[in-house]
Design a protein around this motif. Sequence first.
Motif, PDB file in Angstrom:
ATOM      1  N   GLY A 336     112.672  46.352 140.865  1.00  0.00           N
ATOM      2  CA  GLY A 336     112.552  47.265 139.717  1.00  0.00           C
ATOM      3  C   GLY A 336     114.058  47.976 139.610  1.00  0.00           C
ATOM      4  O   GLY A 336     114.418  48.585 138.544  1.00  0.00           O
ATOM      5  N   GLY A 337     114.773  47.945 140.517  1.00  0.00           N
ATOM      6  CA  GLY A 337     116.177  48.532 140.660  1.00  0.00           C
ATOM      7  C   GLY A 337     116.395  50.044 140.335  1.00  0.00           C
ATOM      8  O   GLY A 337     116.930  50.107 139.372  1.00  0.00           O
ATOM      9  N   ARG A 338     115.803  50.860 141.139  1.00  0.00           N
ATOM     10  CA  ARG A 338     115.916  52.273 140.766  1.00  0.00           C
ATOM     11  C   ARG A 338     116.652  53.143 141.745  1.00  0.00           C
ATOM     12  O   ARG A 338     116.566  52.873 142.714  1.00  0.00           O
ATOM     13  CB  ARG A 338     114.601  52.779 140.041  1.00  0.00           C
ATOM     14  CG  ARG A 338     113.999  51.914 139.129  1.00  0.00           C
ATOM     15  CD  ARG A 338     112.655  52.640 138.597  1.00  0.00           C
ATOM     16  NE  ARG A 338     113.055  53.795 137.381  1.00  0.00           N
ATOM     17  CZ  ARG A 338     113.198  53.637 136.445  1.00  0.00           C
ATOM     18  NH1 ARG A 338     113.072  52.470 135.768  1.00  0.00           N
ATOM     19  NH2 ARG A 338     113.541  54.543 135.515  1.00  0.00           N
ATOM     20  N   LEU A 339     117.024  54.405 141.225  1.00  0.00           N
ATOM     21  CA  LEU A 339     117.403  55.459 142.120  1.00  0.00           C
ATOM     22  C   LEU A 339     116.427  56.588 141.861  1.00  0.00           C
ATOM     23  O   LEU A 339     116.233  57.103 140.691  1.00  0.00           O
ATOM     24  CB  LEU A 339     118.938  55.878 141.818  1.00  0.00           C
ATOM     25  CG  LEU A 339     119.701  56.658 142.939  1.00  0.00           C
ATOM     26  CD1 LEU A 339     121.171  56.557 143.173  1.00  0.00           C
ATOM     27  CD2 LEU A 339     119.279  57.991 142.691  1.00  0.00           C
ATOM     28  N   HIS A 340     115.849  56.989 142.847  1.00  0.00           N
ATOM     29  CA  HIS A 340     115.077  58.146 142.743  1.00  0.00           C
ATOM     30  C   HIS A 340     115.394  59.449 143.302  1.00  0.00           C
ATOM     31  O   HIS A 340     116.079  59.538 144.344  1.00  0.00           O
ATOM     32  CB  HIS A 340     113.787  57.754 143.453  1.00  0.00           C
ATOM     33  CG  HIS A 340     113.066  56.395 143.276  1.00  0.00           C
ATOM     34  ND1 HIS A 340     112.082  56.112 142.017  1.00  0.00           N
ATOM     35  CD2 HIS A 340     113.492  55.313 143.840  1.00  0.00           C
ATOM     36  CE1 HIS A 340     112.010  54.719 142.217  1.00  0.00           C
ATOM     37  NE2 HIS A 340     112.591  54.207 143.215  1.00  0.00           N
ATOM     38  N   ALA A 341     115.093  60.636 142.523  1.00  0.00           N
ATOM     39  CA  ALA A 341     115.277  61.768 143.059  1.00  0.00           C
ATOM     40  C   ALA A 341     113.910  62.576 143.385  1.00  0.00           C
ATOM     41  O   ALA A 341     113.106  62.699 142.554  1.00  0.00           O
ATOM     42  CB  ALA A 341     116.082  62.602 142.041  1.00  0.00           C
ATOM     43  N   LEU A 342     113.911  62.960 144.604  1.00  0.00           N
ATOM     44  CA  LEU A 342     112.711  63.674 145.172  1.00  0.00           C
ATOM     45  C   LEU A 342     112.728  65.041 145.671  1.00  0.00           C
ATOM     46  O   LEU A 342     113.870  65.152 146.225  1.00  0.00           O
ATOM     47  CB  LEU A 342     112.181  62.869 146.269  1.00  0.00           C
ATOM     48  CG  LEU A 342     111.993  61.169 146.147  1.00  0.00           C
ATOM     49  CD1 LEU A 342     111.203  60.533 147.298  1.00  0.00           C
ATOM     50  CD2 LEU A 342     110.888  60.977 144.922  1.00  0.00           C
ATOM     51  N   LEU A 350     111.390  63.735 140.998  1.00  0.00           N
ATOM     52  CA  LEU A 350     112.087  64.742 139.927  1.00  0.00           C
ATOM     53  C   LEU A 350     112.611  63.734 138.757  1.00  0.00           C
ATOM     54  O   LEU A 350     112.284  64.349 137.628  1.00  0.00           O
ATOM     55  CB  LEU A 350     113.186  65.563 140.776  1.00  0.00           C
ATOM     56  CG  LEU A 350     112.739  66.490 141.868  1.00  0.00           C
ATOM     57  CD1 LEU A 350     113.984  67.170 142.392  1.00  0.00           C
ATOM     58  CD2 LEU A 350     111.602  67.506 141.462  1.00  0.00           C
ATOM     59  N   TRP A 351     113.060  62.878 139.055  1.00  0.00           N
ATOM     60  CA  TRP A 351     113.475  61.779 137.922  1.00  0.00           C
ATOM     61  C   TRP A 351     113.838  60.395 138.615  1.00  0.00           C
ATOM     62  O   TRP A 351     113.976  60.425 139.838  1.00  0.00           O
ATOM     63  CB  TRP A 351     114.642  62.156 137.116  1.00  0.00           C
ATOM     64  CG  TRP A 351     116.003  62.725 138.030  1.00  0.00           C
ATOM     65  CD1 TRP A 351     116.446  63.938 138.036  1.00  0.00           C
ATOM     66  CD2 TRP A 351     116.952  61.959 138.589  1.00  0.00           C
ATOM     67  NE1 TRP A 351     117.327  63.957 139.196  1.00  0.00           N
ATOM     68  CE2 TRP A 351     118.009  62.689 139.145  1.00  0.00           C
ATOM     69  CE3 TRP A 351     117.048  60.480 138.654  1.00  0.00           C
ATOM     70  CZ2 TRP A 351     119.077  62.168 139.907  1.00  0.00           C
ATOM     71  CZ3 TRP A 351     118.327  59.915 139.422  1.00  0.00           C
ATOM     72  CH2 TRP A 351     119.117  61.033 140.073  1.00  0.00           C
ATOM     73  N   SER A 352     113.959  59.271 137.757  1.00  0.00           N
ATOM     74  CA  SER A 352     114.373  58.089 138.308  1.00  0.00           C
ATOM     75  C   SER A 352     114.981  57.098 137.365  1.00  0.00           C
ATOM     76  O   SER A 352     114.912  57.382 136.063  1.00  0.00           O
ATOM     77  CB  SER A 352     112.754  57.409 138.668  1.00  0.00           C
ATOM     78  OG  SER A 352     113.011  55.934 138.975  1.00  0.00           O
ATOM     79  N   ALA A 353     116.296  56.772 137.762  1.00  0.00           N
ATOM     80  CA  ALA A 353     116.917  56.067 136.896  1.00  0.00           C
ATOM     81  C   ALA A 353     117.102  54.577 137.238  1.00  0.00           C
ATOM     82  O   ALA A 353     117.017  54.108 138.310  1.00  0.00           O
ATOM     83  CB  ALA A 353     118.495  56.705 137.074  1.00  0.00           C
ATOM     84  N   ALA A 382     121.432  66.376 138.373  1.00  0.00           N
ATOM     85  CA  ALA A 382     120.014  67.626 137.727  1.00  0.00           C
ATOM     86  C   ALA A 382     119.100  66.462 137.179  1.00  0.00           C
ATOM     87  O   ALA A 382     117.600  66.992 136.983  1.00  0.00           O
ATOM     88  CB  ALA A 382     120.691  68.382 137.012  1.00  0.00           C
ATOM     89  N   ASP A 383     119.358  65.556 136.257  1.00  0.00           N
ATOM     90  CA  ASP A 383     118.563  64.925 135.735  1.00  0.00           C
ATOM     91  C   ASP A 383     118.675  63.177 135.553  1.00  0.00           C
ATOM     92  O   ASP A 383     117.712  62.624 134.837  1.00  0.00           O
ATOM     93  CB  ASP A 383     118.698  65.374 134.088  1.00  0.00           C
ATOM     94  CG  ASP A 383     120.025  64.981 133.288  1.00  0.00           C
ATOM     95  OD1 ASP A 383     120.916  64.303 133.957  1.00  0.00           O
ATOM     96  OD2 ASP A 383     120.435  65.648 132.404  1.00  0.00           O
ATOM     97  N   GLY A 384     119.557  62.688 136.250  1.00  0.00           N
ATOM     98  CA  GLY A 384     119.660  61.306 136.203  1.00  0.00           C
ATOM     99  C   GLY A 384     120.440  60.568 135.133  1.00  0.00           C
ATOM    100  O   GLY A 384     120.560  59.373 135.442  1.00  0.00           O
ATOM    101  N   SER A 385     120.990  61.215 134.079  1.00  0.00           N
ATOM    102  CA  SER A 385     121.490  60.652 133.081  1.00  0.00           C
ATOM    103  C   SER A 385     122.938  60.079 133.823  1.00  0.00           C
ATOM    104  O   SER A 385     123.367  60.709 134.531  1.00  0.00           O
ATOM    105  CB  SER A 385     121.926  61.763 132.025  1.00  0.00           C
ATOM    106  OG  SER A 385     122.675  62.696 132.548  1.00  0.00           O
TER     107      SER A 385
END
Length: 421
Positions: A336-342, A350-353, A382-385
């Motif tokens: 799925g190729g994502r970076l996660h913030a926990l 918190l968010w996933s990019a 803060a938001d993964g943008s």
Amino acid sequence: MVSDSSRQSSPSRPSTLSRRSALAGLGSGLVGLGALRASDSSAASESNAAARSNAGSDPTLDWPMARYDAAGTGYDPDATGPKDGAKVKWRREPDRFSGGTSSPILLGGTLYATGRVLLALDAATGETRFAHEGSYRSSPAGSAAEAYDTETLATAAPRGVYGLNAGGGLRLFGRQFGVERWHGPGREPGFSVFGPPTVVPPVAVGGTVYAAVPGTKHVAALDASSGRELWRASPGDELRRPAVRDGRVFAVNWPSRATAYDAATGERLWRTDLGEQMVLAPTATREGVVVPDRTGVTLLDADDGSVRWRADHGGNATEGAAAVAEGTVYVQSATGGRLHALDLETGEQLWSAPDFSEGTPVVADGVVYGRNYDELVALDAADGSVRWRYESRVPLSTPAVGDGTIYLVAHDRLLALEEDR
């Protein structure tokens, strides 16, 4: 407490002998130990003076080992990197430097990297300060060394752990002498159907180096001045980079084990078996020990190894580690190729990019820098943008972050990226 297979080594002779041995081939009339010590001091003074004269750089702002600190947080609260865009500050392709994928480090205005050589560059300009050939494979870790005027760079190779002179030693007849201070424990690994042996980077705290001993199932504590073994323990196979915090060493290994040791004595404090077989390198935090694995992340209590929380991300990670900054865990997954913030306290996402491969992110000044194979992506913490992307067309290392600049190794080259204004 459970006793482990640890031992206290007997003292060795002073480490200054390594300097004599380094100069043995030059002849006793040419140069002696005192000359090398003088060159050590001179190299350090010149390096520091050059660093101080580099406009716009802060020689006190270091990134002294892979993932910044011994705890493995990947976060320096004082570091800054490009935030709104990035451009190449300098690019270098030094002779004999090849195959580099290990993270560079930054000490006193000098950038160090390994790739068939130990390479030292001026961090501001990219100019080479010295290069020394060797089989060093891992990122170095800078450590204070009581017996020397300059720091020791601890690095690992298939045959063991090495202590190298951060000042470069003495240059004569076009060659560097006195770079290698000591060669620590290790064993040449045998053939493996899984490919070349993994070389794990050491970490350093004060004057002690903590390392997974290449070719063995052991983790050891070594004196940074002499390489003398202080203790050794046996967590098991396929060790990852250890994490050190608050007097404890945390080690993980295949298939599913996490172990804590007393950093001073090597006494085993606890051992926990996790449900997932592919455990990755730990990160030690104030809340506990963050242990990523193939499909998620677990937070273990640092005192007894009990599970505090478990978060699944549904990925398939086989490498990398988590960064932790300001109460947030950042981890990359492959599927799925994502970076996660926990959230560090609860494990809540918190968010996933999207658009990431597995790897090890780092954090500086509200920005998360994640590697996507041949691309570096900067995200708002803060938001993964997405703030910006940089494509290199060759695989990139985990970055080191300094004063407004990011440093990367990319196979046969080194890069410095700065703000694109």
